[in-house]
Design a protein around this motif. Structure first.
Motif, short mmCIF file in Angstrom:
data_model
loop_
_atom_site.label_atom_id
_atom_site.label_comp_id
_atom_site.label_asym_id
_atom_site.label_seq_id
_atom_site.Cartn_x
_atom_site.Cartn_y
_atom_site.Cartn_z
N GLU A 61 0.81 -1.21 0.00
CA GLU A 61 0.00 0.00 0.00
C GLU A 61 0.84 1.27 0.00
O GLU A 61 0.47 2.27 -0.62
CB GLU A 61 -0.93 0.00 1.22
CG GLU A 61 -2.05 1.01 1.14
CD GLU A 61 -3.01 0.78 0.00
OE1 GLU A 61 -3.63 1.76 -0.44
OE2 GLU A 61 -3.14 -0.38 -0.45
N ILE A 62 1.98 1.27 0.68
CA ILE A 62 2.85 2.44 0.73
C ILE A 62 3.93 2.40 -0.34
O ILE A 62 4.21 3.40 -1.00
CB ILE A 62 3.48 2.58 2.13
CG1 ILE A 62 2.37 2.81 3.18
CG2 ILE A 62 4.49 3.71 2.17
CD1 ILE A 62 2.86 2.79 4.61
N THR A 63 4.51 1.23 -0.54
CA THR A 63 5.61 1.12 -1.51
C THR A 63 5.16 1.44 -2.93
O THR A 63 5.94 1.98 -3.71
CB THR A 63 6.22 -0.29 -1.49
OG1 THR A 63 5.19 -1.26 -1.74
CG2 THR A 63 6.85 -0.58 -0.15
N PHE A 84 -3.45 7.23 8.57
CA PHE A 84 -4.81 6.88 8.95
C PHE A 84 -5.73 6.76 7.73
O PHE A 84 -6.72 6.03 7.77
CB PHE A 84 -5.36 7.89 9.95
CG PHE A 84 -4.88 7.68 11.35
CD1 PHE A 84 -5.23 6.53 12.06
CD2 PHE A 84 -4.04 8.59 11.97
CE1 PHE A 84 -4.78 6.31 13.35
CE2 PHE A 84 -3.58 8.38 13.26
CZ PHE A 84 -3.95 7.24 13.94
N SER A 85 -5.41 7.45 6.65
CA SER A 85 -6.20 7.27 5.42
C SER A 85 -6.03 5.86 4.88
O SER A 85 -6.98 5.23 4.40
CB SER A 85 -5.78 8.30 4.38
OG SER A 85 -4.47 8.03 3.88
N VAL A 89 -9.18 2.97 4.62
CA VAL A 89 -9.52 2.26 3.38
C VAL A 89 -9.34 0.75 3.55
O VAL A 89 -10.21 -0.04 3.16
CB VAL A 89 -8.65 2.78 2.22
CG1 VAL A 89 -8.85 1.92 0.97
CG2 VAL A 89 -8.99 4.24 1.92
N LEU A 90 -8.23 0.35 4.14
CA LEU A 90 -7.96 -1.08 4.32
C LEU A 90 -8.92 -1.70 5.33
O LEU A 90 -9.26 -2.88 5.21
CB LEU A 90 -6.51 -1.28 4.77
CG LEU A 90 -5.44 -0.91 3.73
CD1 LEU A 90 -4.05 -0.91 4.36
CD2 LEU A 90 -5.48 -1.86 2.54
N MET A 137 -3.26 -6.18 9.02
CA MET A 137 -3.11 -4.97 8.21
C MET A 137 -2.00 -4.08 8.76
O MET A 137 -1.18 -3.55 8.01
CB MET A 137 -4.43 -4.21 8.19
CG MET A 137 -4.37 -2.83 7.56
SD MET A 137 -5.69 -1.76 8.17
CE MET A 137 -5.16 -1.52 9.88
N ALA A 138 -1.97 -3.92 10.08
CA ALA A 138 -0.91 -3.12 10.70
C ALA A 138 0.46 -3.72 10.43
O ALA A 138 1.44 -3.00 10.16
CB ALA A 138 -1.16 -3.00 12.20
#
Length: 266
Positions: A61-63, A84-85, A89-90, A137-138
């Protein structure tokens, strides 16, 4: 529907086969009932699936948007709202995924009127599965913040998920007060299995001979692994949920910290 149910059945068969092989290798005589072992295996499959939902959803999600992230950070993108966005979403995605999984099970498993530790079993199971997915998810967001490419993030996913299997305590025996038992308490799936087993009251099956009717009471069969596991009480279920929430909070905080460190290096 049938595909998912068959997948769960054969996956639990795989867990049983692995357990049988280990018992033979270490000359352990299995005294627990077939019903109890099968329920353990099914819970063992459900819990990692919930964790995997979260990890796989978040791992890239970030990469996948690092160039956009760096550009927006220069334009005063706030770090916490960004993280937090992603969480919001996740979270919606794992709510849908777990509802679909539990809904498919409910089509073939009669949950009508079955009570959990606090209320009906179905909402309890759903809450436990969602919390496990959020914790996963975390963990996935941590992987995504650590890695620099999507391919690297995907290659890290198995390294994060294998310990969730090894240290759950239902396949590989963990000696009480050992290092492995201590490590297992840091695994998301261990607490997810505990929460699910508490809701379905798995300990009622502990001393049953194969094929016998259900017994009203029996001694906890996991006392040799986790003395505090599967305790049929609202307090214990809330305790497992709290632990899963702590995993979520810790994972989000570590993700924000890793991104902050990346900002300083770039």
């Amino acid at each position: 529907t049938y595909g998912v149910l068959l997948a769960l059945f054969f996956a639990s068969n795989g867990i049983e086969a692995l357990r049988t092989s280990l018992n033979r290798a270490y000359r352990v005589i299995e005294s627990r009932s077939l019903v109890y072992r099968r329920l353990q295996s099914l819970l063992f499959v459900l819990a990692p699936i919930s964790v995997w939902f979260g990890v796989i959803n978040a791992a890239r999600e970030i990469t996948k948007e690092q160039a956009i992230y760096r550009r927006e950070r220069v334009s005063n993108l706030a770090l916490l709202p960004y993280v937090f966005s992603k969480v919001m979403v996740l979270s919606i995605l794992v709510l849908i995924q777990n509802a679909a999984l539990l809904g498919i099970l409910a089509l073939k498993v009669d949950f009508a009127g079955l009570m959990g530790a606090m209320f009906l079993q179905v909402p309890e199971l759903y809450i436990s599965m969602v919390l496990a997915s959020l914790a996963g998810m975390a963990l996935g967001l941590i992987i995504s913040a650590l890695c620099t490419t999507s391919d690297q993030a995907i290659s890290m996913v198995p390294l994060a998920l294998v310990p969730q299997i090894v240290f759950t305590g239902l396949v590989f025996r963990l000696e009480p007060d050992s290092l492995s038992e201590a490590i297992s308490r840091l695994m998301i799936s261990r607490w997810a299995v505990d929460a699910l087993g508490t809701s379905v009251n798995i300990n009622q099956f502990c001393d049953l001979p194969n094929g016998s009717p259900l017994a009203a009471n029996c001694a906890p069969a996991l006392a040799d692994l986790f003395p505090d596991a599967f305790i049929r009480s609202p307090e214990h279920l809330r305790y497992t949920w709290l632990i899963l929430l702590l995993f979520v909070g810790a994972g989000v905080a570590i993700t924000a910290l890793l991104l902050k460190l990346k900002d300083r290096r770039s």
